[in-house]
Motif scaffolding. Sequence first.
Motif, PDB file in Angstrom:
ATOM      1  N   GLU B  68     -96.920   6.731  30.123  1.00  0.00           N
ATOM      2  CA  GLU B  68     -96.371   5.720  31.047  1.00  0.00           C
ATOM      3  C   GLU B  68     -96.292   4.316  30.440  1.00  0.00           C
ATOM      4  O   GLU B  68     -95.402   3.538  30.781  1.00  0.00           O
ATOM      5  CB  GLU B  68     -97.219   5.630  32.325  1.00  0.00           C
ATOM      6  CG  GLU B  68     -97.146   6.838  33.230  1.00  0.00           C
ATOM      7  CD  GLU B  68     -98.003   7.988  32.719  1.00  0.00           C
ATOM      8  OE1 GLU B  68     -99.062   7.712  32.119  1.00  0.00           O
ATOM      9  OE2 GLU B  68     -97.595   9.152  32.876  1.00  0.00           O
ATOM     10  N   ALA B  69     -97.272   3.998  29.596  1.00  0.00           N
ATOM     11  CA  ALA B  69     -97.331   2.592  29.160  1.00  0.00           C
ATOM     12  C   ALA B  69     -98.014   2.421  27.810  1.00  0.00           C
ATOM     13  O   ALA B  69     -98.803   3.259  27.383  1.00  0.00           O
ATOM     14  CB  ALA B  69     -98.069   1.762  30.209  1.00  0.00           C
ATOM     15  N   ARG B  71    -100.418  -0.355  26.160  1.00  0.00           N
ATOM     16  CA  ARG B  71    -101.250  -1.497  26.548  1.00  0.00           C
ATOM     17  C   ARG B  71    -101.910  -2.104  25.306  1.00  0.00           C
ATOM     18  O   ARG B  71    -102.539  -1.383  24.538  1.00  0.00           O
ATOM     19  CB  ARG B  71    -102.335  -1.076  27.541  1.00  0.00           C
ATOM     20  CG  ARG B  71    -101.808  -0.720  28.904  1.00  0.00           C
ATOM     21  CD  ARG B  71    -102.938  -0.387  29.878  1.00  0.00           C
ATOM     22  NE  ARG B  71    -102.434  -0.213  31.213  1.00  0.00           N
ATOM     23  CZ  ARG B  71    -101.857   0.906  31.657  1.00  0.00           C
ATOM     24  NH1 ARG B  71    -101.726   1.936  30.839  1.00  0.00           N
ATOM     25  NH2 ARG B  71    -101.393   0.985  32.880  1.00  0.00           N
ATOM     26  N   ASP B 180     -93.997  -6.055  30.520  1.00  0.00           N
ATOM     27  CA  ASP B 180     -93.811  -6.010  31.967  1.00  0.00           C
ATOM     28  C   ASP B 180     -94.898  -6.777  32.702  1.00  0.00           C
ATOM     29  O   ASP B 180     -94.685  -7.245  33.812  1.00  0.00           O
ATOM     30  CB  ASP B 180     -93.795  -4.548  32.429  1.00  0.00           C
ATOM     31  CG  ASP B 180     -92.599  -3.814  31.852  1.00  0.00           C
ATOM     32  OD1 ASP B 180     -91.484  -4.073  32.327  1.00  0.00           O
ATOM     33  OD2 ASP B 180     -92.765  -3.019  30.909  1.00  0.00           O
ATOM     34  N   LYS B 197     -96.635  -2.783  28.514  1.00  0.00           N
ATOM     35  CA  LYS B 197     -95.215  -2.459  28.367  1.00  0.00           C
ATOM     36  C   LYS B 197     -95.006  -1.053  28.966  1.00  0.00           C
ATOM     37  O   LYS B 197     -95.540  -0.069  28.445  1.00  0.00           O
ATOM     38  CB  LYS B 197     -94.840  -2.458  26.879  1.00  0.00           C
ATOM     39  CG  LYS B 197     -93.458  -1.956  26.579  1.00  0.00           C
ATOM     40  CD  LYS B 197     -92.409  -2.961  26.909  1.00  0.00           C
ATOM     41  CE  LYS B 197     -91.009  -2.492  26.487  1.00  0.00           C
ATOM     42  NZ  LYS B 197     -89.957  -3.368  27.006  1.00  0.00           N
ATOM     43  N   ASN B 198     -94.271  -0.989  30.050  1.00  0.00           N
ATOM     44  CA  ASN B 198     -93.999   0.318  30.657  1.00  0.00           C
ATOM     45  C   ASN B 198     -93.029   1.107  29.787  1.00  0.00           C
ATOM     46  O   ASN B 198     -92.071   0.554  29.247  1.00  0.00           O
ATOM     47  CB  ASN B 198     -93.423   0.146  32.056  1.00  0.00           C
ATOM     48  CG  ASN B 198     -94.446  -0.431  33.016  1.00  0.00           C
ATOM     49  OD1 ASN B 198     -95.651  -0.197  32.865  1.00  0.00           O
ATOM     50  ND2 ASN B 198     -93.990  -1.211  33.973  1.00  0.00           N
ATOM     51  N   ASN B 200     -91.631   4.170  30.839  1.00  0.00           N
ATOM     52  CA  ASN B 200     -90.816   5.130  31.587  1.00  0.00           C
ATOM     53  C   ASN B 200     -89.587   4.503  32.201  1.00  0.00           C
ATOM     54  O   ASN B 200     -89.055   4.989  33.176  1.00  0.00           O
ATOM     55  CB  ASN B 200     -91.657   5.795  32.677  1.00  0.00           C
ATOM     56  CG  ASN B 200     -92.384   4.791  33.530  1.00  0.00           C
ATOM     57  OD1 ASN B 200     -92.194   3.582  33.327  1.00  0.00           O
ATOM     58  ND2 ASN B 200     -93.184   5.255  34.461  1.00  0.00           N
ATOM     59  N   LYS B 201     -89.149   3.367  31.654  1.00  0.00           N
ATOM     60  CA  LYS B 201     -87.960   2.720  32.235  1.00  0.00           C
ATOM     61  C   LYS B 201     -86.702   3.360  31.687  1.00  0.00           C
ATOM     62  O   LYS B 201     -86.648   3.700  30.525  1.00  0.00           O
ATOM     63  CB  LYS B 201     -87.954   1.236  31.898  1.00  0.00           C
ATOM     64  CG  LYS B 201     -88.919   0.473  32.770  1.00  0.00           C
ATOM     65  CD  LYS B 201     -88.790  -1.015  32.525  1.00  0.00           C
ATOM     66  CE  LYS B 201     -89.575  -1.787  33.548  1.00  0.00           C
ATOM     67  NZ  LYS B 201     -89.547  -3.225  33.292  1.00  0.00           N
TER      68      LYS B 201
END
Lengths: 98, 201
Positions: B68-69, B71, B180, B197-198, B200-201
Amino acid sequence: MTLEKKLNGSSLEIALEGRLDTTTAPQLEQEARASLTGITALVVDLSKLDYISSAGLRTLLVMQKIMNIQGTMVVRGATEPVREIFDLTGFSDILTLE
Amino acid sequence: MKTDEIKLTQEPEKLTNTLDKVELIALYADMTRRDATSMRLLTEELLSATSGIWEASDGTLWMETSPEAFRLHLRMQKPTDVAAREKLIALSKSGEASLPKGLFRRLGRVLSNLLLGDENDPIMVGVADYLLPEGSMSSMATGCTYHYLPCYARVAPAPTQEPADELAGIEKRIIDAIVDDVLVTPYGDHVEITAVKNLNK
């Protein structure tokens, strides 16, 4: 980062390649300060520069301010990632981009 | 996946190694080359924005990746002077300090309700005495410090403030464009900055 200089009378072209960041920006500033005396037209070629950070922007600003006094400075061929940073930070309005 | 902690240093070679490692981890996390370069830039700007603070203490950096992200964590000793604290808080996207996670946070909430009134009051509670003493109160029993939200508002300048010159706040502008979220979380003796920073965009 590699740096190449071409002097033609009072015109100077500086071509940069690689990364202009915290560790390489001092090198550029040192070179620029040593080379800009008597220069009235400066071209900074960034067509082979693929990374720039705020440290690099600071150095470009120092060069721009020197050239504001003694002539002109043009930044040529900025790559897309570099141009994005210019846009993001407002440097597109400060520098003359070609 | 959580990486090992990297001890930060101003030595150019080691700094470059750290940035190289961030880029590599980002690539391992299936980020594109371009996004990995952005993570490198993010790290450099975070370190630049907090320079003078992490150098003075044992600053460390590590990364956490998940589907998902991505970090990026930066931990440093809690600065003693107010200007340095303001500088850190101003890095957060919200303009406020985040609450520490876990038990202390829950305790703080309960105590705030007991000591400071209704749950819906605009009160921010921090278990660490991170921010200004002005407008805050301490509980002798718990050692916790409570801050009214307006105190935080005074500490953190509005993000829309115009920079004083071309370079003012330049690191934050770059950081905000890349990630994000940015959280600044004060703990008892240290501060942690987490840039998210995500993916899954």
